[in-house]
Design an enzyme around this catalytic site. Sequence first.
Site, PDB file in Angstrom:
ATOM      1  N   GLY A 176      33.364  40.419  29.159  1.00 12.83           N
ATOM      2  CA  GLY A 176      33.282  40.191  27.721  1.00 12.83           C
ATOM      3  C   GLY A 176      34.512  40.609  26.953  1.00 12.83           C
ATOM      4  O   GLY A 176      35.386  41.304  27.474  1.00 12.83           O
ATOM      5  N   GLU A 177      34.564  40.154  25.719  1.00 11.93           N
ATOM      6  CA  GLU A 177      35.682  40.497  24.829  1.00 11.93           C
ATOM      7  C   GLU A 177      35.159  41.481  23.783  1.00 11.93           C
ATOM      8  O   GLU A 177      34.404  41.090  22.883  1.00 11.93           O
ATOM      9  CB  GLU A 177      36.224  39.201  24.189  1.00 11.93           C
ATOM     10  N   CYS A 225      31.568  35.490  28.323  1.00 12.82           N
ATOM     11  CA  CYS A 225      32.656  35.643  27.357  1.00 12.82           C
ATOM     12  C   CYS A 225      32.998  34.283  26.774  1.00 12.82           C
ATOM     13  O   CYS A 225      32.933  33.275  27.470  1.00 12.82           O
ATOM     14  CB  CYS A 225      33.874  36.231  28.068  1.00 12.82           C
ATOM     15  N   GLU A 261      28.107  43.793  34.743  1.00 14.21           N
ATOM     16  CA  GLU A 261      28.554  44.825  35.679  1.00 14.21           C
ATOM     17  C   GLU A 261      29.439  45.900  35.061  1.00 14.21           C
ATOM     18  O   GLU A 261      30.022  45.729  33.999  1.00 14.21           O
ATOM     19  CB  GLU A 261      29.286  44.167  36.844  1.00 14.21           C
ATOM     20  N   SER A 292      45.665  42.454  26.649  1.00 17.28           N
ATOM     21  CA  SER A 292      45.841  41.591  27.817  1.00 17.28           C
ATOM     22  C   SER A 292      46.852  40.515  27.434  1.00 17.28           C
ATOM     23  O   SER A 292      46.509  39.521  26.809  1.00 17.28           O
ATOM     24  CB  SER A 292      44.509  40.950  28.206  1.00 17.28           C
ATOM     25  N   LEU A 293      48.090  40.736  27.803  1.00 15.91           N
ATOM     26  CA  LEU A 293      49.167  39.834  27.362  1.00 15.91           C
ATOM     27  C   LEU A 293      49.342  38.684  28.364  1.00 15.91           C
ATOM     28  O   LEU A 293      49.222  37.520  28.017  1.00 15.91           O
ATOM     29  CB  LEU A 293      50.469  40.633  27.195  1.00 15.91           C
ATOM     30  N   HIS A 294      49.674  39.026  29.583  1.00 15.56           N
ATOM     31  CA  HIS A 294      49.743  38.079  30.714  1.00 15.56           C
ATOM     32  C   HIS A 294      50.835  37.018  30.677  1.00 15.56           C
ATOM     33  O   HIS A 294      51.138  36.414  31.701  1.00 15.56           O
ATOM     34  CB  HIS A 294      48.400  37.385  30.956  1.00 15.56           C
ATOM     35  N   SER A 313      40.111  47.119  25.526  1.00 14.26           N
ATOM     36  CA  SER A 313      41.022  46.099  26.032  1.00 14.26           C
ATOM     37  C   SER A 313      40.670  44.766  25.394  1.00 14.26           C
ATOM     38  O   SER A 313      39.513  44.353  25.396  1.00 14.26           O
ATOM     39  CB  SER A 313      40.880  46.006  27.549  1.00 14.26           C
ATOM     40  N   ASN A 321      43.871  38.722  41.365  1.00 16.88           N
ATOM     41  CA  ASN A 321      42.910  38.887  42.443  1.00 16.88           C
ATOM     42  C   ASN A 321      42.222  37.544  42.693  1.00 16.88           C
ATOM     43  O   ASN A 321      41.399  37.124  41.902  1.00 16.88           O
ATOM     44  CB  ASN A 321      41.905  39.954  42.009  1.00 16.88           C
TER      45      ASN A 321
HETATM   46  N1  SAH Z   1      38.173  40.655  27.487  1.00 16.52           N
HETATM   47  C1  SAH Z   1      38.991  41.800  27.542  1.00 16.52           C
HETATM   48  C2  SAH Z   1      38.470  42.882  28.444  1.00 16.52           C
HETATM   49  C3  SAH Z   1      37.844  42.443  29.749  1.00 16.52           C
HETATM   50  S1  SAH Z   1      38.867  41.601  30.931  1.00 16.52           S
HETATM   51  C4  SAH Z   1      40.402  41.425  27.967  1.00 16.52           C
HETATM   52  O1  SAH Z   1      40.621  40.292  28.387  1.00 16.52           O
HETATM   53  O2  SAH Z   1      41.270  42.264  27.818  1.00 16.52           O
HETATM   54  C5  SAH Z   1      39.581  42.956  31.770  1.00 16.52           C
HETATM   55  C6  SAH Z   1      40.848  42.651  32.524  1.00 16.52           C
HETATM   56  O3  SAH Z   1      40.561  41.992  33.778  1.00 16.52           O
HETATM   57  C7  SAH Z   1      41.811  41.764  31.759  1.00 16.52           C
HETATM   58  O4  SAH Z   1      43.070  42.369  31.629  1.00 16.52           O
HETATM   59  C8  SAH Z   1      41.851  40.546  32.611  1.00 16.52           C
HETATM   60  O5  SAH Z   1      43.063  39.914  32.494  1.00 16.52           O
HETATM   61  C9  SAH Z   1      41.586  41.069  34.023  1.00 16.52           C
HETATM   62  N2  SAH Z   1      41.234  39.995  34.964  1.00 16.52           N
HETATM   63  C10 SAH Z   1      40.491  38.895  34.741  1.00 16.52           C
HETATM   64  N3  SAH Z   1      40.445  38.094  35.849  1.00 16.52           N
HETATM   65  C11 SAH Z   1      41.185  38.712  36.803  1.00 16.52           C
HETATM   66  C12 SAH Z   1      41.543  38.394  38.160  1.00 16.52           C
HETATM   67  N4  SAH Z   1      41.095  37.291  38.756  1.00 16.52           N
HETATM   68  N5  SAH Z   1      42.333  39.273  38.830  1.00 16.52           N
HETATM   69  C13 SAH Z   1      42.760  40.419  38.233  1.00 16.52           C
HETATM   70  N6  SAH Z   1      42.457  40.770  36.962  1.00 16.52           N
HETATM   71  C14 SAH Z   1      41.691  39.933  36.255  1.00 16.52           C
HETATM   72 FE1  SF4 Z   2      37.018  37.054  28.391  1.00 18.03          FE
HETATM   73 FE2  SF4 Z   2      38.771  39.003  29.078  1.00 18.03          FE
HETATM   74 FE3  SF4 Z   2      37.837  37.245  30.917  1.00 18.03          FE
HETATM   75 FE4  SF4 Z   2      39.517  36.409  29.022  1.00 18.03          FE
HETATM   76  S1  SF4 Z   2      39.956  37.944  30.636  1.00 18.03           S
HETATM   77  S2  SF4 Z   2      37.649  35.341  29.661  1.00 18.03           S
HETATM   78  S3  SF4 Z   2      38.874  37.618  27.292  1.00 18.03           S
HETATM   79  S4  SF4 Z   2      36.659  38.752  29.814  1.00 18.03           S
END
Ligand code: SAH
Ligand code: SF4
Length: 355
Positions: free
Chosen positions: A169-170, A119, A86, A224-226, A201, A300
């Site tokens: 994906g990454e 991913c 998507e 994506s630190l989190h 990202s 989310n």
């Molecule tokens: N793999 C890469 C890019 C794709 S993910 C990465 O992880 O950076 C894109 C973003 O969507 C990331 O920052 C991820 O943390 C966020 N994401 C994943 N699941 C989510 C959720 N349930 N709610 C909100 N953001 C989410």
């Molecule tokens: Fe892959 Fe990004 Fe989802 Fe982590 S947040 S599983 S790296 S797509």
Amino acid sequence: MKTILDLTKEELEEIVKPSFRAKQIYHWIYQKYAETFEDMKNIPKSIKEELAKEYIVNPLETVKIEVSSDGSKKYLFRLHDGYTMESVLLPMKKKKIDEEGNIIHETKFSICVSSQVGCKIGCAFCLTAKEGFKRNLTAGEILAQVIYIKKDNDIAQNRSVNIVYMGMGEPLDNMANVVKAVKMFKDPDGLAIGARRQTISTSGLSAQIEKLGKMDLGILLAISLHAVDDELREKLMPINKAYNIESVINAVRNFPIDARKRVMFEYLVMKDLNDDQTSAKKLVKLLHGIKAKVNLIYFNPYPGSPFKRPTEKDMMGFKDYLNNHGVLCTIRQSKGLDISAACGQLKEKTDNDMA
Ligand code: SAH
Ligand code: SF4
């Protein structure tokens, strides 16, 4: 079947002779958004037939489009081998003041693209992770997402959009194809989307960040630190066992960034997990000396998700702490919350609907 979009202008010129024909085909693809060889009116039939033996033009079939009340649109595409992925179109209204002092509204577009089907990274909060890894997208399949979303929304060919590699994906786990796509997007005869309009990202593959930095493409970086300590980050993102927080921060420090730009740190906020003031304080310390911008994202929730959306109060408290301590911080407007906002969610829903 391969898509002709995988070929750079130079590669196309090698297989299509005379080379002015290659230029014409390129023009059909990137200026007129032709989706088949038949659409290319001034190209001799013999050339088209030859190409059609090996290539298709548009590799994507649109399965579903969801439109949100805020104008964002989520596309579910099927690839030639049946896999789906998507992309999201995000319109952003910007206020501008013209020369006479009038406020004018201008819409800018960002397109969030996928780089893989599924991913490998396996983050605990992410839906894409749940289906595992299927395959890398080719450069052409990445470009196609932007070309046909622009076409579907009548976004003029010469109107530049921003690209964020934040779909499924990454991207740094598919480095060769993503870098090829970044360069192809830049081509002035193609979509002419400069590197400074493209943001990669990553979940923090430090070695790949270092490698990407050395290429000096001029792109923007989002991490994506989190989480601010390794213990929690390892639980949320298994990649942290291979590349811990310190290695990610070091890689960011070595990354070449335009003097006017910042590295974005995405911080997914989850209730009672990483939404407290102690975490905010640690984050400020961690980012010390980096030209950073923190983007807080509301988690989310999806059916069965183990995490919860944070309260607005905690979210604001986190943001205020950062801003009061010299770290630029914004809260991502949850675009398309009423559709299926986070990555992987439209796909999940459709798979369920179809089951
Ligand atoms: N793999 C890469 C890019 C794709 S993910 C990465 O992880 O950076 C894109 C973003 O969507 C990331 O920052 C991820 O943390 C966020 N994401 C994943 N699941 C989510 C959720 N349930 N709610 C909100 N953001 C989410
Ligand atoms: Fe892959 Fe990004 Fe989802 Fe982590 S947040 S599983 S790296 S797509």
